[in-house]
Design an enzyme around this catalytic site. Structure first.
Site, PDB file in Angstrom:
ATOM      1  N   LYS A 121       0.670  -1.180  -0.060  1.00 29.75           N
ATOM      2  CA  LYS A 121      -0.136   0.149  -0.072  1.00 29.75           C
ATOM      3  C   LYS A 121       0.913   1.174   0.002  1.00 29.75           C
ATOM      4  O   LYS A 121       1.547   1.716   1.146  1.00 29.75           O
ATOM      5  CB  LYS A 121      -0.937  -0.158   1.173  1.00 29.75           C
ATOM      6  CG  LYS A 121      -2.024   1.014   1.359  1.00 29.75           C
ATOM      7  CD  LYS A 121      -2.836   1.044   2.349  1.00 29.75           C
ATOM      8  CE  LYS A 121      -3.821   2.003   2.290  1.00 29.75           C
ATOM      9  NZ  LYS A 121      -3.320   3.560   2.044  1.00 29.75           N
ATOM     10  N   PHE A 122       0.988   1.884  -1.027  1.00 28.28           N
ATOM     11  CA  PHE A 122       1.822   3.003  -1.488  1.00 28.28           C
ATOM     12  C   PHE A 122       1.322   4.494  -0.625  1.00 28.28           C
ATOM     13  O   PHE A 122      -0.045   4.480  -0.414  1.00 28.28           O
ATOM     14  CB  PHE A 122       2.010   3.367  -2.664  1.00 28.28           C
ATOM     15  CG  PHE A 122       2.962   2.450  -3.184  1.00 28.28           C
ATOM     16  CD1 PHE A 122       4.316   3.033  -3.617  1.00 28.28           C
ATOM     17  CD2 PHE A 122       2.870   1.349  -3.691  1.00 28.28           C
ATOM     18  CE1 PHE A 122       5.317   2.073  -4.122  1.00 28.28           C
ATOM     19  CE2 PHE A 122       3.540   0.325  -4.315  1.00 28.28           C
ATOM     20  CZ  PHE A 122       4.782   0.868  -4.636  1.00 28.28           C
TER      21      PHE A 122
END
Length: 306
Positions: free
Chosen positions: A23-24
């Site tokens: 999850k950026f």
């Protein structure tokens, strides 16, 4: 274009048929490549193409009739920097052209929703993923597919080691799953001391907010006062308060109604009850907090509608 959402979980989901993605730490963005041009859409639906001319230019390489879902990030000193993404997002068109050179954006794509005009949202994630990789790998940066694994042990390693690169956690999807537009059909595992909270007010003055009043997603929903805000957050909150006050004043003038400033009380850990100025509607923020027995929640950033 309604985007898919994720429900928070506390432990790493395991089992057959699951896929794991990092999850950026950036802003959600939908890339729409039409016959004529490119449009970049924020999660709210707002078009933000002018703020990211570098990504818009890169997306012209996509075939017409392509729609991607992903996250825009800015890398700085080996990690993603959310503050720099906010800076890019808030830039005027003229300033955006300059920042595109000094702070280039990258697009971490995690889904393809349409390809050559064909709606893929009903196809299984596994198939959409294969099409996404085939589409983007030949193009290269700044448009790139996010990493993905079906190995829960590798996913666990990512979860423990990637935060140093600015990765927030993991998103978990079923391989056989259609794209859950507008629903929390995915799962997200974030590092346990980081949570989303509702910002229901602030202490201090409208021009100089000192702390935010938060309602956390756990507990008895008692408002809590955050630790003191950074200078950048103070300026951001003051700007939001000022814009809301101006809009309220215009509405009140049109209706010939008086305006005023309400107050309420919240709990400041170690200080008891304090008075604060409410925000209606509330804002959203990401905070670091464990429990009421520990220091007050620290506001990491506001979650704007972008």
């Amino acid at each position: 274009m309604r985007v898919a959402l994720a429900a928070a979980v506390r432990t790493l989901p395991r089992g057959a048929g699951l896929a794991y993605e990092p999850k950026f730490d950036g802003h959600r963005m939908v890339v729409v490549r039409s016959e004529a041009d490119v449009a970049l859409q924020a999660r709210s639906g707002r078009i933000v193409t002018s703020a990211f001319p570098d990504l818009a230019a890169a997306a012209l390489q996509l075939p017409a009739g392509t729609v991607l879902d992903g996250e825009v990030v800015v890398w700085h000193e080996g990690r993603t920097d959310f503050a720099l993404v906010q800076r890019r997002a808030a830039a005027t068109p003229a300033r955006a052209t300059v920042l595109a050179q000094s702070l280039p954006a990258s697009y971490a794509a995690f889904d393809v929703l349409e390809l050559a005009g064909l709606d893929l949202r009903g196809r299984p994630y596994e198939r959409r993923r294969a099409l996404l990789v085939d589409l983007l790998l030949p193009l290269g940066p700044p448009l790139q597919p996010v990493p993905m694994t079906t190995d829960p042990e590798l996913a666990a390693t990512w979860y423990e080691t990637l935060p140093a690169s600015g990765i927030e956690g993991l998103v978990v999807k079923r391989l056989d799953q259609a794209y859950p537009a507008g629903r929390r059909g995915w799962q997200k595992l974030r590092h346990t001391d980081v949570r989303d909270a509702a910002v229901v007010g602030y202490t201090g003055t409208p021009r100089r907010p000192l702390a935010l009043v938060l309602v956390l997603p756990v507990g008895d929903e008692t408002p809590l006062v955050s630790s003191p805000l950074s200078a950048a957050l103070r300026a951001e909150v003051a700007g939001i308060v000022a814009s809301r006050a101006a809009a309220t004043a215009q509405e009140a003038t049109a209706a010939a109604a008086p305006t005023g400033t309400a107050t309420a009380t919240a709990t400041a850990i170690g200080l008891g009850e304090v008075t604060f100025r409410p925000l209606d509607p509330p804002l959203a923020a990401e905070v670091r907090h464990t429990s009421a027995r520990h220091p007050p929640p620290e506001v990491l950033r506001l979650r704007t509608d972008l």
